[in-house]
Scaffold this active site. Structure first.
Site, PDB file in Angstrom:
ATOM      1  N   LYS A 134     -15.241  -7.964   5.693  1.00 14.24           N
ATOM      2  CA  LYS A 134     -14.344  -8.913   6.361  1.00 14.24           C
ATOM      3  C   LYS A 134     -14.182  -8.383   7.792  1.00 14.24           C
ATOM      4  CE  LYS A 134     -11.705  -7.654   2.264  1.00 14.24           C
ATOM      5  NZ  LYS A 134     -10.475  -7.051   1.776  1.00 14.24           N
TER       6      LYS A 134
ATOM      7  N   SER B 175      -3.105  -7.973   2.941  1.00 16.34           N
ATOM      8  CA  SER B 175      -3.253  -7.791   4.389  1.00 16.34           C
ATOM      9  C   SER B 175      -3.625  -9.113   5.055  1.00 16.34           C
ATOM     10  CB  SER B 175      -4.313  -6.727   4.676  1.00 16.34           C
ATOM     11  OG  SER B 175      -3.914  -5.493   4.144  1.00 16.34           O
TER      12      SER B 175
ATOM     13  N   HIS C 149       0.839  -1.207   0.000  1.00 21.62           N
ATOM     14  CA  HIS C 149       0.000   0.000   0.000  1.00 21.62           C
ATOM     15  C   HIS C 149       0.876   1.261   0.000  1.00 21.62           C
ATOM     16  CE1 HIS C 149      -3.083  -2.709   2.200  1.00 21.62           C
ATOM     17  NE2 HIS C 149      -3.610  -2.453   1.023  1.00 21.62           N
TER      18      HIS C 149
ATOM     19  N   ARG D 200      -2.272  -5.708  -8.456  1.00 23.93           N
ATOM     20  CA  ARG D 200      -1.068  -6.512  -8.188  1.00 23.93           C
ATOM     21  C   ARG D 200      -0.866  -7.607  -9.208  1.00 23.93           C
ATOM     22  NH1 ARG D 200      -3.214  -8.081  -2.603  1.00 23.93           N
ATOM     23  NH2 ARG D 200      -5.046  -7.854  -3.936  1.00 23.93           N
TER      24      ARG D 200
HETATM   25  N1  COA Z   1      -0.251  -4.028  -1.703  1.00 28.58           N
HETATM   26  C1  COA Z   1      -0.638  -4.960  -0.844  1.00 28.58           C
HETATM   27  N2  COA Z   1      -1.910  -5.358  -0.716  1.00 28.58           N
HETATM   28  C2  COA Z   1      -2.825  -4.749  -1.475  1.00 28.58           C
HETATM   29  C3  COA Z   1      -2.494  -3.767  -2.407  1.00 28.58           C
HETATM   30  C4  COA Z   1      -1.126  -3.403  -2.498  1.00 28.58           C
HETATM   31  N3  COA Z   1      -0.700  -2.493  -3.336  1.00 28.58           N
HETATM   32  N4  COA Z   1      -3.612  -3.368  -3.027  1.00 28.58           N
HETATM   33  C5  COA Z   1      -4.608  -4.083  -2.509  1.00 28.58           C
HETATM   34  N5  COA Z   1      -4.134  -4.931  -1.584  1.00 28.58           N
HETATM   35  C6  COA Z   1      -4.895  -5.927  -0.843  1.00 28.58           C
HETATM   36  C7  COA Z   1      -5.426  -5.469   0.459  1.00 28.58           C
HETATM   37  O1  COA Z   1      -4.485  -5.660   1.467  1.00 28.58           O
HETATM   38  C8  COA Z   1      -6.618  -6.361   0.618  1.00 28.58           C
HETATM   39  O2  COA Z   1      -6.180  -7.613   1.067  1.00 28.58           O
HETATM   40  P1  COA Z   1      -7.113  -8.557   1.928  1.00 28.58           P
HETATM   41  O3  COA Z   1      -8.270  -8.898   1.030  1.00 28.58           O
HETATM   42  O4  COA Z   1      -6.223  -9.689   2.204  1.00 28.58           O
HETATM   43  O5  COA Z   1      -7.530  -7.793   3.128  1.00 28.58           O
HETATM   44  C9  COA Z   1      -7.122  -6.533  -0.795  1.00 28.58           C
HETATM   45  O6  COA Z   1      -6.035  -6.268  -1.609  1.00 28.58           O
HETATM   46  C10 COA Z   1      -8.198  -5.587  -1.216  1.00 28.58           C
HETATM   47  O7  COA Z   1      -8.355  -4.636  -0.227  1.00 28.58           O
HETATM   48  P2  COA Z   1      -8.411  -3.074  -0.367  1.00 28.58           P
HETATM   49  O8  COA Z   1      -7.490  -2.539  -1.396  1.00 28.58           O
HETATM   50  O9  COA Z   1      -8.275  -2.525   1.010  1.00 28.58           O
HETATM   51  O10 COA Z   1      -9.784  -2.837  -0.926  1.00 28.58           O
HETATM   52  P3  COA Z   1     -11.071  -3.398  -0.378  1.00 28.58           P
HETATM   53  O11 COA Z   1     -11.525  -4.293  -1.456  1.00 28.58           O
HETATM   54  O12 COA Z   1     -11.022  -3.923   0.989  1.00 28.58           O
HETATM   55  O13 COA Z   1     -11.847  -2.004  -0.285  1.00 28.58           O
HETATM   56  C11 COA Z   1     -13.305  -0.315  -1.104  1.00 28.58           C
HETATM   57  C12 COA Z   1     -12.649  -1.658  -1.309  1.00 28.58           C
HETATM   58  C13 COA Z   1     -13.350   0.117   0.346  1.00 28.58           C
HETATM   59  C14 COA Z   1     -12.522   0.703  -1.891  1.00 28.58           C
HETATM   60  C15 COA Z   1     -14.725  -0.508  -1.706  1.00 28.58           C
HETATM   61  O14 COA Z   1     -15.356  -1.564  -1.041  1.00 28.58           O
HETATM   62  C16 COA Z   1     -15.577   0.730  -1.604  1.00 28.58           C
HETATM   63  O15 COA Z   1     -15.424   1.640  -2.384  1.00 28.58           O
HETATM   64  N6  COA Z   1     -16.473   0.762  -0.603  1.00 28.58           N
HETATM   65  C17 COA Z   1     -17.367   1.902  -0.392  1.00 28.58           C
HETATM   66  C18 COA Z   1     -18.796   1.592  -0.803  1.00 28.58           C
HETATM   67  C19 COA Z   1     -18.972   1.746  -2.268  1.00 28.58           C
HETATM   68  O16 COA Z   1     -18.801   2.804  -2.858  1.00 28.58           O
HETATM   69  N7  COA Z   1     -19.367   0.638  -2.901  1.00 28.58           N
HETATM   70  C20 COA Z   1     -19.552   0.576  -4.323  1.00 28.58           C
HETATM   71  C21 COA Z   1     -18.260   0.217  -4.999  1.00 28.58           C
HETATM   72  S1  COA Z   1     -18.487  -0.008  -6.718  1.00 28.58           S
END
Ligand code: COA
Length: 166
Positions: free
Chosen positions: A44, A131, A20, A93
Site C-alpha cells: 500500500k 491506519s 497498535h 481485531r
Molecule cells: N489496532 C489498530 N489497527 C491495527 C491493529 C490494531 N491492534 N492491528 C492491525 N491493525 C491494522 C493496521 O493499521 C493495518 O491497517 P491498514 O490496512 O488500514 O493500513 C492493518 O491492520 C494491517 O496492517 P499491519 O498490522 O501493519 O500489518 P500489515 O499487513 O501491513 O503488515 C507484515 C504485514 C509486514 C507483518 C507482513 O507483510 C510481513 O511479514 N512482511 C514481510 C515479508 C514476509 O515475511 N512475507 C511473508 C509473510 S507470510
C-alpha cells in the site's frame, strides 16, 4: 505463560494508532523485550515515509524501556531469527482479520518452525480501528483524537493542512 525473552511485533504502522499501542502494552506484560519492527516493503503506498513511521513509534514508546523500534526488509521469520526472537506478535481485531493472519502464521511456520505467532486482542474500543480509516478521516478534516497518540495526530494535521476538500 512462561516468559520468553524477546518478541517481534511487525507491521507497516502507517501511522501507529492507539490500537497498535494497546497491543504493544499487552506484549510488554508477557515478554521481557518487544521489538516493534516496521516493514520497509509496503505494498500500500504509505502516507508516511519509513523514517517518519519509525520516529513516531519511537516518540510514543519512549516511556516504555522494554520496547525497541527497528525497520526490517525481506522475510519476517529471517529477521526474527537474526534478532534471536522466537515469537511474532500479531493483533486480531475481529473475525475478519483471522483468515489473513491464519495464512500468514502458517506460511511463517512453514518457512521457519522455530518462530511461533502469538495473537493478542486489543481493547474493545479499538477493534474497528485501522491506519487507513484514521488517514481517511484526517484527510477529510475529521477528528482522530483518542484514536492515535497526540504526536501522531499532530503529524496527520501537518500532512493534511490545507488539503481538505481536494
Ligand atoms: N489496532 C489498530 N489497527 C491495527 C491493529 C490494531 N491492534 N492491528 C492491525 N491493525 C491494522 C493496521 O493499521 C493495518 O491497517 P491498514 O490496512 O488500514 O493500513 C492493518 O491492520 C494491517 O496492517 P499491519 O498490522 O501493519 O500489518 P500489515 O499487513 O501491513 O503488515 C507484515 C504485514 C509486514 C507483518 C507482513 O507483510 C510481513 O511479514 N512482511 C514481510 C515479508 C514476509 O515475511 N512475507 C511473508 C509473510 S507470510
Amino acid at each position: 505463560m512462561e516468559k520468553h525473552l524477546l518478541a517481534v511485533y511487525p507491521g507497516s504502522f502507517d501511522p501507529v494508532t492507539n490500537g497498535h499501542l494497546d497491543i504493544i502494552e499487552r506484549a510488554c506484560r508477557l515478554f521481557d523485550r518487544v521489538v516493534v519492527a516496521v516493514s520497509t516493503q509496503v505494498d500500500k503506498r504509505p502516507l508516511f515515509s519509513l523514517e517518519e513511521r519509525l520516529a513516531m513509534l519511537r516518540e510514543v514508546t519512549a516511556n516504555m524501556p522494554q520496547v525497541a523500534v527497528e525497520s526490517f526488509g525481506g522475510l519476517l521469520v529471517q529477521y526474527a531469527s537474526r534478532r534471536g526472537a522466537r515469537v511474532v506478535i500479531r493483533g486480531i481485531r475481529a473475525v475478519s482479520d483471522f483468515d489473513y493472519e491464519f495464512q500468514m502464521s502458517l506460511m511463517n511456520r512453514r518457512l521457519c518452525e522455530d518462530v511461533e505467532t502469538v495473537f493478542l486482542v486489543p481493547a474493545e474500543a479499538y477493534t474497528y480501528l485501522s491506519s487507513s480509516l484514521v488517514k481517511e478521516v484526517a484527510a477529510l478534516g475529521g477528528s482522530v483524537a483518542g484514536l492515535v497518540p497526540a504526536a501522531v495526530e499532530r503529524r496527520l494535521l501537518e500532512k493534511f493542512r490545507g488539503r481538505e476538500g481536494r
